[in-house]
Enzyme design. Structure first.
Site, PDB file in Angstrom:
ATOM      1  CE  LYS A  21      -2.282   0.908   3.875  1.00 39.15           C
ATOM      2  NZ  LYS A  21      -2.110   2.232   4.519  1.00 39.15           N
ATOM      3  NE  ARG A  26       6.093   6.830   0.722  1.00 39.04           N
ATOM      4  CZ  ARG A  26       5.295   6.553   1.737  1.00 39.04           C
ATOM      5  NH1 ARG A  26       4.254   5.745   1.554  1.00 39.04           N
ATOM      6  NH2 ARG A  26       5.521   7.061   2.935  1.00 39.04           N
ATOM      7  N   GLY A  74      -5.945   7.871   5.587  1.00 40.51           N
ATOM      8  CA  GLY A  74      -5.095   8.961   6.056  1.00 40.51           C
ATOM      9  C   GLY A  74      -3.996   9.313   5.080  1.00 40.51           C
ATOM     10  NE  ARG A 103      -5.967   9.729  11.058  1.00 38.99           N
ATOM     11  CZ  ARG A 103      -5.500   8.708  10.334  1.00 38.99           C
ATOM     12  NH1 ARG A 103      -6.337   7.971   9.613  1.00 38.99           N
ATOM     13  NH2 ARG A 103      -4.211   8.423  10.343  1.00 38.99           N
ATOM     14  CD  GLN A 151       0.464   8.492   6.200  1.00 40.31           C
ATOM     15  OE1 GLN A 151      -0.534   9.222   6.251  1.00 40.31           O
ATOM     16  NE2 GLN A 151       0.397   7.189   6.433  1.00 40.31           N
ATOM     17  CB  SER A 177       8.030   7.090  10.237  1.00 39.24           C
ATOM     18  OG  SER A 177       7.157   6.718  11.262  1.00 39.24           O
ATOM     19  CG  ASP A 302       1.784   1.079   9.913  1.00 39.74           C
ATOM     20  OD1 ASP A 302       1.177   1.763  10.752  1.00 39.74           O
ATOM     21  OD2 ASP A 302       1.891   1.399   8.709  1.00 39.74           O
ATOM     22  CE  LYS A 403      -6.684   2.978   6.892  1.00 36.93           C
ATOM     23  NZ  LYS A 403      -6.971   3.996   5.880  1.00 36.93           N
TER      24      LYS A 403
END
Length: 423
Positions: A21, A26, A74, A103, A151, A177, A302, A403
């Site tokens: 994903k 990206r 998100g 969010r 992100q 991250s 994650d 998702k």
């Protein structure tokens, strides 16, 4: 709807994992920018993820409606906010689910406004929905906190080549991250961008058009983590799992799962060791090697829920750090895990909104407990394998796996799990 999950006595399975994903999203946005910059038609990457998050980006890029609803995605909210801000002559409203509208996105919006973007909040200040009017942005120097969601940083980096002065991005404080930032830079370079770390905390992106190209997406190491978890829970040398389509030396940060689970007795073997070539990965089980597990998930957030559930089911004490970003995911994952694990008889303690610890404390489990998923795919997939230890487990709203891993339940059935639907 609920699923009652019963695990088989052992596991032998060949599993074709979903495409990544993270890479899909990206590559999609970068492909769209490449097409726009060159005045060409969008070329969709090959082996795109079939998950909900990727579908909403594909739909948005294909149809470009006035109101773009990214639902609970998100990544799509952040990437599309940046993408829409650089499209001159286009105005769109970007919205999502009720949870998405709570969010935060102000860090990204403030950064884009600093670059000259025209973005308006249509509801609560600092949160979606947004009205975005695209324009040519100049770019230049920009500083953002390194501790925010990667992100946000990736969204800014990806538009860098379209800016007339490029982008020189400085990340202040602790950088979280980092593998996801590296994944973004690598994907950008695959499309012809000049984007590199220029220092320990700074990245330089030149103003240079992306080049449209065909692109293949590798399969997902995050999805692989649930199969590593199952092998650790069985802890049986007679079990094996073959995972198809993964790559050795993968750029995905969650490829670290193979090293983490090696401490829990799961051995990884690649059929082909050539870097970045899809191959079969074999998982075998040996005796566990650590008496407790301490780990910092700053760069692999994650994987946290999967390791929490694994350690609890194995009776393995742990202290996990670097969990701050879990507070702003699909749900507050720290609170969600504390609540649902208590239903199963495990008492977790959190500290500083970024740490979780378990030292073996137990309570009486709920009778006929039903695990809630909070509209969070990783809650369902991380907890479902605990049925191996518990014998049977009931999970509410199991459809949330769409998702990121839509055929998760089908793959469990293929591996011998009995899954019954109930109201």
């Amino acid at each position: 709807m609920k699923y009652i999950i019963q695990a088989p006595d052992n596991i032998h399975a060949d599993i074709s994992l979903p495409a990544s994903k993270s890479i899909s999203n990206r590559a999609l946005v970068i492909s769209a920018m490449a097409a726009a910059m060159q005045g060409e038609k969008l070329i969709l990457p090959d082996n795109l993820s079939d998950c909900d998050d990727t579908h909403v980006i594909v739909s948005a890029l294909r149809d470009m409606p006035e109101v773009i609803d990214i639902k609970a995605a998100g990544t799509a909210m952040r990437f599309m906010t940046a993408y829409l801000s650089i499209l001159p002559g286009h105005t769109h409203v970007l919205t999502g689910t009720e949870r998405m509208q709570h969010r935060p996105i102000s860090t990204l919006v403030d950064a884009l406004r600093h670059l000259g973007a025209e973005i308006e909040y249509l509801g609560e200040e600092g949160f979606p929905p947004l009205r975005i009017t695209g324009k040519k942005l100049r770019g230049g120097k920009l500083s953002v906190a390194g501790s925010v969601s990667s992100q946000y940083i990736s969204a800014l980096l990806m538009i860098g080549p379209t800016l007339s002065e490029g982008l020189h991005l400085t990340l202040e404080g602790n950088i979280v991250s980092r593998p996801y930032i590296d994944l973004t830079l690598s994907t950008m370079r695959d499309f012809g961008a000049s984007a590199e770390w220029s220092g320990v905390d700074s990245i330089h992106v030149e103003s240079k058009p992306y080049i449209p190209r065909e692109y293949f997406i590798e399969n997902d190491w995050s999805a692989a983590s649930y199969w590593y978890q199952m092998m650790a829970l069985y802890c049986n040398e007679d079990c094996h799992v073959y995972l198809l389509g993964l790559m050795d030396a993968s750029r995905q940060g969650d490829a670290q799962v193979k090293y983490i689970y090696s401490m829990l007795g799961v051995h990884t073997s690649f059929a082909v060791h050539e870097p970045l070539v899809p191959t079969k990965v074999s998982l075998l089980c040996y005796d566990r090697q650590v008496p407790r597990l301490d780990f910092d998930f700053t760069h692999q957030p994650d994987l946290a829920q999967t390791l929490i559930a694994t350690c609890l089911a194995c009776g393995l004490h742990f202290h996990f750090r670097g969990l701050a970003s879990l507070k702003i995911k699909e749900t507050d994952r720290i609170e969600a895990m504390k609540t649902e694990m208590r239903r199963l008889g495990y008492i977790l303690h959190d500290y500083n909104d970024s740490e979780l610890r378990w030292d073996g404390e137990r309570c009486e489990p709920e009778n006929a407990a039903v695990i809630q998923t909070y509209d969070d795919h990783r809650m369902a997939m991380a907890i479902a394998p605990m049925s191996i230890i518990l014998g049977s487990l009931t999970i509410a709203d199991p459809h949330v796996v769409s998702k990121s891993y839509p055929h998760f339940w089908d793959d469990l059935r293929k591996a011998g799990f009995i899954i019954k639907e109930c109201e």
